[in-house]
Design a protein around this motif. Structure first.
Motif, mmCIF file in Angstrom:
data_model
loop_
_atom_site.group_PDB
_atom_site.id
_atom_site.type_symbol
_atom_site.label_atom_id
_atom_site.label_comp_id
_atom_site.label_asym_id
_atom_site.label_seq_id
_atom_site.Cartn_x
_atom_site.Cartn_y
_atom_site.Cartn_z
ATOM 1 N N LEU A 1 9.114 -5.148 -0.159
ATOM 2 C CA LEU A 1 8.833 -5.238 1.272
ATOM 3 C C LEU A 1 9.968 -4.549 2.022
ATOM 4 O O LEU A 1 11.140 -4.870 1.815
ATOM 5 N N PHE B 1 -0.078 -6.690 -4.259
ATOM 6 C CA PHE B 1 0.955 -6.137 -3.378
ATOM 7 C C PHE B 1 2.356 -6.599 -3.739
ATOM 8 O O PHE B 1 3.346 -5.941 -3.406
ATOM 9 N N THR B 2 2.482 -7.717 -4.426
ATOM 10 C CA THR B 2 3.795 -8.236 -4.797
ATOM 11 C C THR B 2 4.483 -7.383 -5.859
ATOM 12 O O THR B 2 5.651 -7.620 -6.179
ATOM 13 N N THR C 1 -5.915 0.200 4.134
ATOM 14 C CA THR C 1 -4.702 -0.503 4.543
ATOM 15 C C THR C 1 -5.031 -1.875 5.130
ATOM 16 O O THR C 1 -5.709 -1.964 6.146
ATOM 17 N N LEU D 1 2.569 -6.296 9.983
ATOM 18 C CA LEU D 1 2.724 -6.137 8.535
ATOM 19 C C LEU D 1 1.608 -5.276 7.950
ATOM 20 O O LEU D 1 0.424 -5.537 8.205
ATOM 21 N N TYR D 2 2.008 -4.279 7.167
ATOM 22 C CA TYR D 2 1.052 -3.469 6.408
ATOM 23 C C TYR D 2 1.264 -3.736 4.918
ATOM 24 O O TYR D 2 2.383 -3.592 4.410
ATOM 25 N N TYR D 3 0.195 -4.103 4.227
ATOM 26 C CA TYR D 3 0.275 -4.267 2.782
ATOM 27 C C TYR D 3 0.155 -2.898 2.120
ATOM 28 O O TYR D 3 -0.630 -2.054 2.550
ATOM 29 N N THR D 4 0.902 -2.677 1.058
ATOM 30 C CA THR D 4 0.922 -1.377 0.410
ATOM 31 C C THR D 4 -0.450 -0.969 -0.127
ATOM 32 O O THR D 4 -1.243 -1.817 -0.561
ATOM 33 N N ASN E 1 5.176 -2.319 0.889
ATOM 34 C CA ASN E 1 4.744 -3.186 1.978
ATOM 35 C C ASN E 1 5.699 -2.922 3.139
ATOM 36 O O ASN E 1 6.912 -2.791 2.941
ATOM 37 N N GLN F 1 -3.748 -5.269 6.981
ATOM 38 C CA GLN F 1 -2.680 -5.519 7.934
ATOM 39 C C GLN F 1 -2.807 -6.909 8.538
ATOM 40 O O GLN F 1 -3.894 -7.464 8.618
ATOM 41 N N VAL G 1 3.703 3.248 3.530
ATOM 42 C CA VAL G 1 2.783 2.214 3.049
ATOM 43 C C VAL G 1 2.151 2.619 1.715
ATOM 44 O O VAL G 1 1.698 1.770 0.953
#
Length: 435
Positions: A69, A64-65, A35, A54-57, A109, A37, A105
């Motif tokens: 979100l 991640f896009t 993860t 913020l946690y990125y998936t 995101n 962050q 997560v």
């Protein structure tokens, strides 16, 4: 909607927009499961600084896009999402700092915001800055935050954005989305908002209160005398709301809650099937001490937060500052969103929630004045069947959907993980997005 506890005022050291990369967590908080962050503060108005995390998936995607979100707002008003929502409900780690199996997560995101300013790691740097007084001011601070956040993280400007709020956080989420759409239309902010998630959300207080007496009586939680006590106070609060005397209405609402707890011999009003008694605190308050300890020691150290900022489970001062706004409904803003945008309103409610009961949610949904209202009244609900088990019911018309969730109270993500994951899958993952 929560009842507060005493709060210790903050002192501060940070100014402006800043963030730190969490690939360098101290031992015990390293990115479990890969993860990634980031976190920091945004100055939303003079001397008012809002904390975000913020946690990125961790989904199996190339970037991640490729996933939406989700912004998560906690309720209270006065509870910080950085602690409760994050470590107790949906974040990647639990209170023991071990990996949570059912974290959001894994598919999305996730952005936690300590809102309003004064909650959690959000703080004021000068005594001249005041706490918010109403939902409109809450929305203004959140939109201010988003302008700065999205200008620094431009990749999030185009991906689908969903604002989720639990309890009073749902009321905040509606105003946030309403104002965000206004700013998008003006061209002052770029965001791809697709939906608003309302989990056991305190949208129209009077509709929940109108069901308290009958709900308690029909379930055998009170006798006739208890029913009459609650019903008498209900009449009083209805009169106050009709007069738009929301300060008085808020005072009476507090009396109603106390009366419900007393006459039912101490049921947990957030989940009526939990073990409880007159001397016991609701389940969510049982996390207070351990959460305060965790956030003010390991988490504060890991995030390099100033020792002068004290994280508290709930800020009672925020609750008091919003006294005159607590009982106001936000249904007009929902009607505008439904009538003037294609943004989806995703409502879900646990059937064991007494305080924000499903019957009340049904009432305000049925009373909405929007382009799909006629069809809504005619539409029959369908079972939410998962693995041959009925986990609830779903009703959908246009850009409005309502999930009644079985075996769940106020916190659906905790009480019925299977149903919550199915809701997210249906509403956020199955849709086709234009990126």
């Amino acid at each position: 909607m929560y009842k507060g506890i005493a709060f210790v005022p903050l002192c501060v050291l940070f100014y402006g927009f800043s963030y730190w990369n969490t690939n360098v967590f101290v031992e015990g908080l390293k990115g479990v499961g890969g993860t990634e962050q980031e976190w920091g503060h945004v100055t939303v108005r003079p001397h008012a600084h809002m904390f975000w995390w913020l946690y990125y998936t961790t989904a199996n995607v190339s970037h991640f896009t490729e996933r939406p979100l989700i912004i998560w707002l906690q309720g209270g008003p006065g509870m910080p999402s950085s602690g409760y929502g994050n470590f107790i409900e949906i974040g990647p780690l639990n209170m023991n700092l071990t990996e949570r199996e059912h974290t959001w997560v894994k598919n999305f995101n996730l952005l936690f915001i300590d809102n309003p300013v004064g909650v959690g790691f959000s703080y004021f740097s000068d005594s001249s800055a005041r706490m918010v007084q109403n939902n409109k001011e809450i929305g203004e601070d959140l939109v201010s935050f988003m302008k700065t956040f999205l200008s620094n993280y431009k990749e999030f400007q185009k991906i689908p954005l969903y604002i989720f709020g639990e309890s009073y956080g749902g009321k905040m989420a509606v105003e946030f989305a309403y104002q965000l759409v206004e700013e998008i239309n003006k061209g002052t902010i770029f965001a791809n908002i697709k939906g608003v998630g309302l989990g056991d959300a305190y949208i129209s207080p009077i509709h929940y209160i109108l069901n308290y007496a009958s709900f308690a009586l029909n379930l055998g939680l009170v006798d006739k005398k208890g029913y009459e006590e609650i019903e008498e106070l209900t009449k009083q609060v209805k009169i106050a709301i009709n007069k738009e005397d929301f300060d008085t209405a808020s005072d009476i609402e507090a009396k109603i809650t106390d009366t419900v707890v007393r006459t039912t011999q101490g049921i947990d009003v957030y989940n009526i099937v939990l073990k409880s008694n007159l001397s016991a605190l609701p389940r969510f308050l049982s996390y207070q001490d351990s959460c305060n300890l965790l956030m003010n020691t390991k988490i504060k150290e890991s995030l390099n937060i100033s020792k002068d900022i004290e994280w508290n489970f709930i800020n009672d001062d925020i609750y008091c500052a919003l006294q005159g706004d607590l009982m106001r409904p936000v249904t007009p803003a929902i009607e505008t969103i439904l009538n003037e945008t294609d943004i989806k309103i995703i409502v879900y409610n646990g059937v064991f929630d007494f305080l924000v009961n499903t019957a009340g949610t049904v009432m305000w949904l049925d009373n909405l004045k929007w382009k799909g209202s006629s069809e809504w009244h005619e539409k029959a609900k369908q079972p939410l069947e998962i693995n041959m088990v009925n986990e609830g019911y779903v009703k959908e018309v246009g850009n409005l959907v309502f999930y009644t969730v079985l075996r769940a109270g106020h916190s659906v993500p905790v009480d019925n993980v299977v149903a919550m994951e199915e809701i997210l899958k249906r509403e956020l993952l199955d849709a086709k997005y234009v990126l």
